[in-house]
Scaffold this motif. Structure first.
Motif, mmCIF file in Angstrom:
data_model
loop_
_atom_site.group_PDB
_atom_site.id
_atom_site.type_symbol
_atom_site.label_atom_id
_atom_site.label_comp_id
_atom_site.label_asym_id
_atom_site.label_seq_id
_atom_site.Cartn_x
_atom_site.Cartn_y
_atom_site.Cartn_z
ATOM 1 N N ALA A 1 0.854 -1.192 0.000
ATOM 2 C CA ALA A 1 0.000 0.000 0.000
ATOM 3 C C ALA A 1 0.884 1.234 0.000
ATOM 4 C CB ALA A 1 -0.903 0.008 1.228
ATOM 5 N N LEU A 2 0.475 2.222 -0.773
ATOM 6 C CA LEU A 2 1.152 3.512 -0.828
ATOM 7 C C LEU A 2 0.244 4.522 -0.153
ATOM 8 C CD1 LEU A 2 3.575 5.101 -2.080
ATOM 9 C CD2 LEU A 2 2.100 5.494 -4.063
ATOM 10 N N ASP A 3 0.765 5.254 0.831
ATOM 11 C CA ASP A 3 -0.095 6.228 1.500
ATOM 12 C C ASP A 3 0.016 7.599 0.838
ATOM 13 O OD1 ASP A 3 2.185 7.513 2.550
ATOM 14 O OD2 ASP A 3 1.708 7.051 4.629
ATOM 15 N N LEU A 4 -0.785 8.540 1.308
ATOM 16 C CA LEU A 4 -0.844 9.868 0.699
ATOM 17 C C LEU A 4 0.461 10.651 0.842
ATOM 18 C CD1 LEU A 4 -4.450 10.905 1.752
ATOM 19 C CD2 LEU A 4 -3.668 10.196 -0.506
ATOM 20 N N GLN A 5 1.327 10.251 1.787
ATOM 21 C CA GLN A 5 2.602 10.927 1.974
ATOM 22 C C GLN A 5 3.732 10.285 1.173
ATOM 23 O OE1 GLN A 5 0.537 10.115 4.758
ATOM 24 N NE2 GLN A 5 -0.266 12.175 4.503
ATOM 25 N N GLY A 6 3.453 9.188 0.438
ATOM 26 C CA GLY A 6 4.486 8.529 -0.353
ATOM 27 C C GLY A 6 5.222 7.435 0.384
ATOM 28 N N SER B 1 12.640 4.124 4.386
ATOM 29 C CA SER B 1 13.406 4.775 3.325
ATOM 30 C C SER B 1 13.281 6.281 3.458
ATOM 31 C CB SER B 1 12.857 4.349 1.957
ATOM 32 O OG SER B 1 13.463 5.107 0.930
ATOM 33 N N PRO B 2 14.349 7.023 3.160
ATOM 34 C CA PRO B 2 14.238 8.480 3.172
ATOM 35 C C PRO B 2 13.465 8.988 1.943
ATOM 36 C CG PRO B 2 16.440 7.828 2.500
ATOM 37 C CD PRO B 2 15.712 6.565 2.894
ATOM 38 N N ARG B 3 13.310 8.142 0.934
ATOM 39 C CA ARG B 3 12.589 8.527 -0.282
ATOM 40 C C ARG B 3 11.091 8.433 -0.091
ATOM 41 N NH1 ARG B 3 15.415 9.144 -4.802
ATOM 42 N NH2 ARG B 3 17.478 8.260 -4.951
ATOM 43 N N LYS B 4 10.399 9.220 -0.878
ATOM 44 C CA LYS B 4 8.942 9.124 -0.978
ATOM 45 C C LYS B 4 8.641 8.493 -2.326
ATOM 46 C CE LYS B 4 8.187 10.943 2.968
ATOM 47 N NZ LYS B 4 7.722 10.123 4.069
ATOM 48 N N PHE B 5 7.618 7.679 -2.376
ATOM 49 C CA PHE B 5 7.324 6.913 -3.579
ATOM 50 C C PHE B 5 6.047 7.405 -4.248
ATOM 51 C CE2 PHE B 5 10.131 4.402 -1.045
ATOM 52 C CZ PHE B 5 11.035 3.933 -1.979
ATOM 53 N N LEU C 1 8.963 -0.570 -6.546
ATOM 54 C CA LEU C 1 8.605 0.740 -6.022
ATOM 55 C C LEU C 1 9.282 1.788 -6.901
ATOM 56 C CD1 LEU C 1 9.342 0.044 -2.252
ATOM 57 C CD2 LEU C 1 7.177 -0.247 -3.462
ATOM 58 N N ALA C 2 8.544 2.818 -7.275
ATOM 59 C CA ALA C 2 9.109 3.870 -8.119
ATOM 60 C C ALA C 2 9.096 5.193 -7.367
ATOM 61 C CB ALA C 2 8.305 4.000 -9.406
ATOM 62 N N ALA C 3 10.282 5.771 -7.208
ATOM 63 C CA ALA C 3 10.406 7.072 -6.563
ATOM 64 C C ALA C 3 10.689 8.109 -7.641
ATOM 65 C CB ALA C 3 11.543 7.061 -5.548
ATOM 66 N N PHE C 4 10.045 9.228 -7.548
ATOM 67 C CA PHE C 4 10.269 10.307 -8.494
ATOM 68 C C PHE C 4 10.746 11.532 -7.721
ATOM 69 C CE2 PHE C 4 6.956 7.690 -10.424
ATOM 70 C CZ PHE C 4 7.581 7.387 -11.622
#
Length: 176
Positions: free
Chosen positions: A106-111, A142-146, A158-161
Motif C-alpha cells: 500500500a502507498l499512502d498519501l505521503q508517499g 526509506s528516506p525517499r517518498k514513492f 517501487l518507483a520514486a520520483f
C-alpha cells in the motif's frame, strides 16, 4: 469486483472464500452484479483471486475474502475467512494498492509504503519496520517518498520520483 461512476461497489463471480463480501455462509457465486451496501465513495478496487480490497476517497481500506497469510491486513488466527467488508483499522490513508498472491503493498498519501502478508518481515528483510501496533503491517524504511508501486506473484517494484518544486502539495486521487 467493479465500481460504477456513482462510486458504488458491485461484485459478481465465485465466492468460495467470501471474496464477494456478500456475507452469510453461502459459497454460491453471483452471475449478475450485486450491490455491496454500506460502502460509498469508493475510489479504487482490487481483486486478487480469493480476496478483495477497496479504498475509499478518504483513503480508508476495506478487505474481505481469504485471510490466509494475514493478507487482509488484520491478524486474527480464528478469522480465516472474512465474508463482509472490514476496515483495515490502521491509521494509514491509502492512495494505491498492489496485490500479489500472498502479500499486499500500500502507498499512502505521503508517499510511504506499507506491506502485509506472507513473511513480509522475512522476505523483504531489513527494509521494513513493524509500524502499526498489533496489526501485521510493516512500513518500508526509506528516506525517499514513492509515487508508484506494483507487485507480481513474488516480487515488488517501487518507483520514486524527484519532487517537482513547481507543484503544490495536494491530496492525491486514488490510483489502481
Amino acid at each position: 469486483v467493479g465500481m460504477e461512476e456513482s462510486k458504488l461497489l458491485f461484485v459478481w463471480g465465485r465466492n468460495e472464500t467470501g471474496q464477494l463480501g456478500i456475507g452469510g455462509k453461502a459459497r454460491e457465486g453471483q452471475n449478475q452484479p450485486y450491490l455491496i451496501t454500506g460502502l460509498s465513495g469508493v475510489a479504487g478496487v482490487k481483486a486478487s483471486g480469493d480476496s478483495s480490497f477497496v479504498v475509499t476517497e478518504e483513503g480508508e481500506m476495506f478487505s474481505w475474502g481469504s485471510n490466509g497469510f494475514n493478507r487482509l491486513g488484520f491478524s486474527d488466527p480464528a478469522q480465516k475467512i472474512q465474508r463482509t467488508p472490514r476496515a483495515l483499522g490502521a491509521k494509514i490513508q491509502i492512495s494505491s494498492l498492489a496485490t500479489a498472491k500472498s502479500f499486499v503493498l500500500a502507498l499512502d498519501l505521503q508517499g510511504d509504503v506499507f506491506a502485509w502478508g506472507l513473511k513480509v518481515d522475512q522476505n523483504f528483510g531489513k527494509l521494513f519496520a513493524h509500524g502499526e501496533g498489533d496489526l501485521p503491517i510493516f512500513k518500508f524504511e526509506s528516506p525517499r517518498k514513492f509515487a508508484k508501486l506494483a507487485c507480481s506473484k513474488r516480487s515488488a517494484l517501487l518507483a520514486a520520483f524527484p519532487p517537482d518544486p513547481t507543484q503544490k502539495k495536494k491530496k492525491k486521487n486514488c490510483t489502481f
